[in-house]
Each structure stands twice: as C-alpha cells, then as structure tokens.
Write a protein that holds these residues in place. Sequence first.
Motif, PDB file in Angstrom:
ATOM      1  N   GLY A  94      -7.321  -0.980  -4.549  1.00 59.24           N
ATOM      2  CA  GLY A  94      -7.662   0.388  -4.178  1.00 59.24           C
ATOM      3  C   GLY A  94      -8.513   0.510  -2.940  1.00 59.24           C
ATOM      4  N   ILE A  95      -8.282  -0.328  -1.922  1.00 59.41           N
ATOM      5  CA  ILE A  95      -9.031  -0.241  -0.674  1.00 59.41           C
ATOM      6  C   ILE A  95      -8.464   0.901   0.170  1.00 59.41           C
ATOM      7  CG2 ILE A  95      -9.648  -1.430   1.455  1.00 59.41           C
ATOM      8  CD1 ILE A  95      -9.543  -4.028  -0.034  1.00 59.41           C
ATOM      9  N   ALA A  96      -9.338   1.734   0.697  1.00 61.35           N
ATOM     10  CA  ALA A  96      -8.898   2.847   1.539  1.00 61.35           C
ATOM     11  C   ALA A  96      -8.382   2.324   2.875  1.00 61.35           C
ATOM     12  CB  ALA A  96     -10.056   3.817   1.765  1.00 61.35           C
ATOM     13  N   ASP A 115      -3.910  11.004   0.816  1.00 65.84           N
ATOM     14  CA  ASP A 115      -4.423   9.987  -0.091  1.00 65.84           C
ATOM     15  C   ASP A 115      -3.659   8.695   0.182  1.00 65.84           C
ATOM     16  OD1 ASP A 115      -5.966   8.781  -1.988  1.00 65.84           O
ATOM     17  OD2 ASP A 115      -5.275  10.007  -3.670  1.00 65.84           O
ATOM     18  N   GLY A 146       0.826  -1.198   0.000  1.00 65.72           N
ATOM     19  CA  GLY A 146       0.000   0.000   0.000  1.00 65.72           C
ATOM     20  C   GLY A 146       0.860   1.247   0.000  1.00 65.72           C
ATOM     21  N   LYS A 190      -4.011   4.002  -0.605  1.00 68.94           N
ATOM     22  CA  LYS A 190      -4.821   2.803  -0.791  1.00 68.94           C
ATOM     23  C   LYS A 190      -3.896   1.592  -0.787  1.00 68.94           C
ATOM     24  CE  LYS A 190      -8.717   4.811  -3.326  1.00 68.94           C
ATOM     25  NZ  LYS A 190      -8.442   6.154  -2.850  1.00 68.94           N
TER      26      LYS A 190
END
Length: 888
Positions: A781-783, A766, A733, A768
């Motif tokens: 693209g998981i937060a 930002d 990530g 992910k």
Amino acid sequence: MIQRFSAGCAMATIAIATLGAAPAFAQAAPSTVAADEPVAAEADAGEQIVVTGAIAESQAASIREKRIAVNLVDVAAADAVGRFPDQNSAAALSRLPAVAVQRDQGQERYIQIRGAPNRWTSVMIDGVPMIGVDEGGDTRAFRFDAVPAVLLSSMVINKSLTPEIPADAIVANVDLRTWSPLERKGLHVVGDLGYGFMDLGKGEQRQGSLRVSWANDSFGVVLGGSHYRRKQLTDNREVGAYDAPSSSTDTTFGPTEFDIRQYEIERWNNGLFGGIEYEPVEGQRIWAKAIFTEFNDDEQRNQYELRLDRAVSGTRNLDEGNLVSVPMRGSFNYGEYRNRNYIGAIGGDYTTDDGFTANVRLNYARTDNTSYLPLVQSSTSGLNSPSLTYDRSDPLFPVVTLYNTVSNGGVRARGTTVLSAFDQTTLNNADTILIAARQRTVSDSYTVKLDLSQKLDRLTLSAGGFYADRTIAGNNFSFVNLVRIGALGASVGQPFDVNSFVTDTPWDTGFPLGFTLNYADNRAMRDALDTLLPKLAAAGFYNPADDVPVTDRYRQMEKTLAGYVMASADLDDLLLTGGVRVEHYRLINGGTAVIDKVQTPLSVKQTRTDLFPSVNARLSLGESFVVRLSGQRGVSRPAYGAIRVGSSINGTTSPGTITGGNPGLEPEYTWGVDGSAEYYLPGNGLISVAAFHRWVDNVFYQNAQVVGSDVFDSNGVDRSGYLLTSTFNGQNGKLYGVELSYQQQFSFLPSPLDGLGFQGNVTLLDGKFDTQVVDGAQQKGIAFQGLSDTIWNASAYYEKYGLSARVSYQWRSDWLDSLGGFGSGESRKSYGNLDVSLRYQVNENFTLFADAANLTNEKYIAYQDTLEQPTEVEQIGSRYMFGVRFNF
C-alpha cells in the motif's frame, strides 16, 4: 474513496458558479483560421482550430474540438494561455483537468497528470519526442519551466493514446505546439512588454515577447522570441531529521537540527523560434522549424544550521529544548543551473482529393542540463558555539533564543547574556571547506517519423514508422570533492576568510526566528573562489577531475524502431479507432564500477520488442451527448541515472555491497482503460465526467536488497548475491480516478451579465503499489510519488466592453514527494494558489494587462510522517506584473 468522491462532488457543485474550460482537440495537422475569421460551423475531424479572439470564442472552439476528437484529449489554446499570469508551459497546463504542478522555489517546473509520477507523462514539441535529463538523469520527466508559454500556439494533453503516439506514456502524452506562419495572411506583429515586482524582497519581474510573421497564399515565414526574468527572495526553514522514537508514546525525541535558509535568486527564460512553410497547392506543404529554449537560475544561498544533536549537553524534544554549546554551520554559494533545448525539424505534408495523406518529419533535438554549486561550509567551535533554548509551539517556525556560552572550570555552560544576533564572523575559518558540486547531462536525439493514411468511404486506414537514435552522457549530482580552502589558501598566496564576506545588510525575511542574521556577499565569495581554485590546482591541492567520480558517470545509447497500423471506422453515431504499435528498443549502457578500489569498465546491453495495442470508441447520442471508451498499453522506461552501471562495489564484507545504479531495472508497463460522458450545453458549455484505471507492473521504488542477476559480474566473480542499494521494481500497482469538469459562458443572461463565465474541474484519485518480497518481508500500500487524492481548479471570468477579467484558484491535497521505499518518505502538504488577471483592450492594436499571482502568499510545506514533524517550510510571496500587449 467514497468520502473523497462525495466531498469532490460538493466542491464541484460550488465550483459550478465559478469554474471553466477544459479545451481539447484531435491529433492532426493544423487548419488555418485567421484571427478575424469566424469559426467554421463544420470541419473535418482531426483539424486543429486555433482561435485568438476572446475567451468565449477560444472556449467554443476548444469545446468543439473535444467533441470531434478521436481520443480523449484536453488542450490549452494560445488565447487561454495569454489570459492567465503564466510564464511557462507547466503553469499554463495546470489549468486543465487532473493536472497538478511541482514547484521549485515557488516556480512551476514539472506537471503531474492524474496524480501519477511525473515520469509517467511523455512530452513532444511539435511532434518531436523530448526526454528529460534534469539534474543528473534522476528522472526522465520533462522540465516545463524551460519552455516559455508565449512560444506556443496550443498545448495538447492526450489522456488516451492512439497508435501513432509514442507508447512511453502511462497516463498521458503532452504535445507542445508552436506557431505556424501560414495561420494568418499578410504581415503581422504580435508581442508584449511587462514589468512588475515580487512582494517578498521587492525584486523585479520583467517580460517581453515578439512574433513577426508574413504569409501570402503559398509561402509563410515566422520569427519570434521571448524573455522573462525575475529576481526573488525565498524564505526557507528545514529540519535535517528527527530522532527515531523508541515507542509510539515516546515524547523525548526531537529535531536534530534547525536549518535556516534564504535564497537570493535570479531566474530567466529565453526562447527563440523560426519557421518557414511553403504550400504551392492546397494539400502539399513543406516546412522547416528551429526552436531554442532555455531556463537559467543564478542562486545565492545564505544558510545557517543549528546542529542540535551535537550540543555539549542539554535536553531536547519535539516541544522544546535547552542546549549548551550548539555548533552553528554556515553554508554559502553562488550556484548556476542551466537547462537548454535545441530543436530543428523539417517535414512535408501531402494530401490528395481521393483521401490519401502522407506526413514525414525529420528532427534533431538536444537537451543540455548543467549545474555548478561551489558550496562553502564552515562551523563554529568551542565557546563560539552559542547555547540556546527553543520553543516549537508552532512546529513550522521554532523560535530560538540564543545565549553566550561560558566555561565553568573547563566545562561549557549556558551564559546569562541573551544574544539578539548571531555573530557571523565567528566561524572557524581554518576548517572551511569547498564542496565543488557539479552535474551535467546531455541528450542528443535524431528521429524520423512517417505517417500514411487512406480514407475509403467510412473506413480510414493508417500506418507509419518511427525511428529514434539517442545518446545520453552525463553524471549524477556529485558532492564528494572536499577541499579545505581555509587552511590551503594562504599556502598559494591567496588567503580565504569566510568571515570577511559578512555584510551589514540584515535578512529581509517574513519568517519568525528569535535572532537576526545578515547577508553574506556570495558574489564576492564566488569571485574569490574562481581566483583561488586554479592556484590550488596548480599547486596540486585540488583536482577538478575529482569533482565527478567515475561511479557517478554514465553513457548510454538507445535506439527505438517502431511501426504501427490503425483503422478508423465511421459508423454514423459511432466512431471506432483501433490499432497496434510495435516498438523494438535497444540500450547499450556503459560506465565504470570501482570494485575494491579498482576501476573496472562495465557494459550492459538490453533488447526488447513490445506490442502496444489501443482502441478508442466515440458514441454520439443526439446533438448534445457524447460517450467515450478506450483501452491501451503503455510503458515508462527507467531514468538514465537510475540504470547506470557506475557503482561502488565492496567485496570485503559478507555479503558484498554495491551502491549505485541498477542496470537490471525493468521498465514499468501498464494496461489502462478510460471512459467519459460529455454533455454539450447550449451556448458553448460543457459538463463532463471522465474515469480511468491503470494497472501498472514493475513500479519503481528504492530499497537495499540482493542484486539477483549477473549485471555486476566481472573477471569471473559472481556478485549476484551482493546487497545493492538502488532503485528496484516493485509488484503490481493500481491508479484510478474520476474527473469532473464544467465550463460555460452565461451568454443567455441579460446584458451586461452576459459577459460572465466560469470554468473548473475536480479530480478524485487513489492508487497504491506493493514492493517485492525481500527476506520474507514486503511493504504494501505505498502511495505513488506525487499522488494527490484531490485536485481542483476554478476560475470566474467577465469579458465585455473591452474588459477581460479572471479570478482563478488552484488546489491540491497532500502527496508523497519521494520515490517509495525504505519504509518512509517525505510528504508535501496541500496548498492553493489564487491568481487574478485583468485585460483592457484600448483599441484593436493595444491591450493593457495586470497580473497578480499567488495572492494567498502560500507556504509550501514538506513533512515527515505528520505535520508535527515538518522538514521544510518555504515561501516566495506574491508577484505582480503590468504591461501592454500589441497586435498589428
């Protein structure tokens, strides 16, 4: 990101008229600057200067310490804490750049720095590493609501690391520092008394603190304590879940239940501390400290659930519903939450004239977190279950109209009588159950730390060692032991009737509903339970040992042996500091698995050795401009509950299944860079821009997938192919962001405007991560949990003629509130808090104060997918405190 950056710059421009300080200091032993002494124009790098005077004086000292710091740091000094309406250290830290808070019942509990998961920030108290064990060890995040702000002299956020700081910090390390008795000579008494109220329910607030210190030229002693208590109501509405739509255009799905709650809460924090210091000659000091802090929460739950998906007939969707005979379930308890920290430390500091220093610390720390929630539940049945219609024109507050339910030829139907109130005495008492929910986790930690350094002209060489021995024993929050107290009470001579505890007092709520409810007497219900349960146990109907199944328990022993070397070179305008830390980590992880209904002890051992290099550079360009650049490696280890071997294993299915912890979970590792540009304005002002980037391996997420290892094997059975539902390591990530900060007092303005000042900061974020590839599928693209892409704080103050006034506002954007995985998660809506603080110095000994917090009366909202599907709406109202501070 560009749009957010532009928006943030616009907010920063506006905030420059109303913003303020982001103080910082270097890691080192504290200097002794008395409150009535001026701040020295020059001091050695690494000295901590604590100023207890006006806001401007504190801000000036903080700015200077930021300037001379070796690494990138921010700090809240004691004076800044005292001029905000902050009862705990989480609230005080939230005033600093890139810091957001997570609240429980509206009260600050955890902090999130730079939008990162709270587990990525490590914590020390007076240099003692503290490990969080909150509510079953689901996270290592430290609970800041257990540490009252008034105990502290300063709170330091290390955003870039140096080798002497523990490596278990991916984005930051926070050091909470208590008072030194040698800070002021003579006898001094400092404290405050305050009383106020909560707007919702008019519950009381009260606080008090006292610190007494005495010191001469060589010996000092300090004793202190604090107390804060609040009684509050919490309005709460929840939705159990929403039906899954059959397609993107499906409008027939709707909520499965409306959960109507109100909590009556009494919370209090206590803190005690004492310290002795002896310095026979300058540079030779020995000391001892003892600290106790606690957070207590007595919580009464009044809850009714309209179980819409169990209606006999009718229709429902997102907009409205018309349902017949909807079961109503009542849930009640008088629960107790406790979190306590016990810390004892002794140490010595030795400095010679030729630049040699030695510091040694020996510490013991114990954290004890317990919860007991005896939850009573009972539902309506038959014609006692009301019929209803609902209107979700406002998704946050569905308005429900209740009707009586009638029987037409044996078929239940909606009657014509509109019910203004639900008859709370119609629950089916025979089916009343008790869920004796319990949790306790205890951490015992022994640490030894040694730091040595030698200054050689422009080069300073440092080395040190660290050893920590921790034992952690506890259990996940367990909700499995159900006892049918409604049916069994009479058999032991003590009938239990849940309906008998309903009072005539209506709920004091500000949320719309459509019908009324009265409070249940939860205290009387708890007293009845405390009498009933021993009788049920004696009769063999209840076994307290079953409250916590063996699969929820864990016992772990971890040992960390670390050493570091570091060098710092002063090259005129350039200061270079670099080194490496080596940590040898060993974990013995024990527990019990239930394998095909047979209890089987399991144990997993892990050993790893890691290197954690770091480098920090500080370049001074003239008198006003400083540029910093740093790089580091860090680690975040899994929570104790997440890696427990306790599990339920079923080998009768194909493939077999396992539910529990994941002892094969790897730590999260990071490489990171930080940079900042700082412009120091005339009159103790500062404009700064900082940026950071973290590359994170092995990010934690939740999933159900093949075990893939032998950690659950026993008796020759290979279970590596079983399906495990637990926490797993994802792929790499990235987390990155920009921090903008501005602070200044307008001392250049003509009187009386020269008392104006402001401080503030904006952070744009930002980041992910991706999950593993499982059966050819992968989530991308998981937060990150807790990531708000925008955080800002702003405050304007005026201080002159004995008056000190400040208006502050904090805001954070939406964020994911749950660990990523399973394809979805619960999000939290953005919110802001407006606070006002007033101080008036009557004379040199007494200051009157008035604090008002949460004046926006914020609603805290959680939602699933979109705001059209809220899962929780909560509100606690504003709070007000008035009192006096004294200083002799």
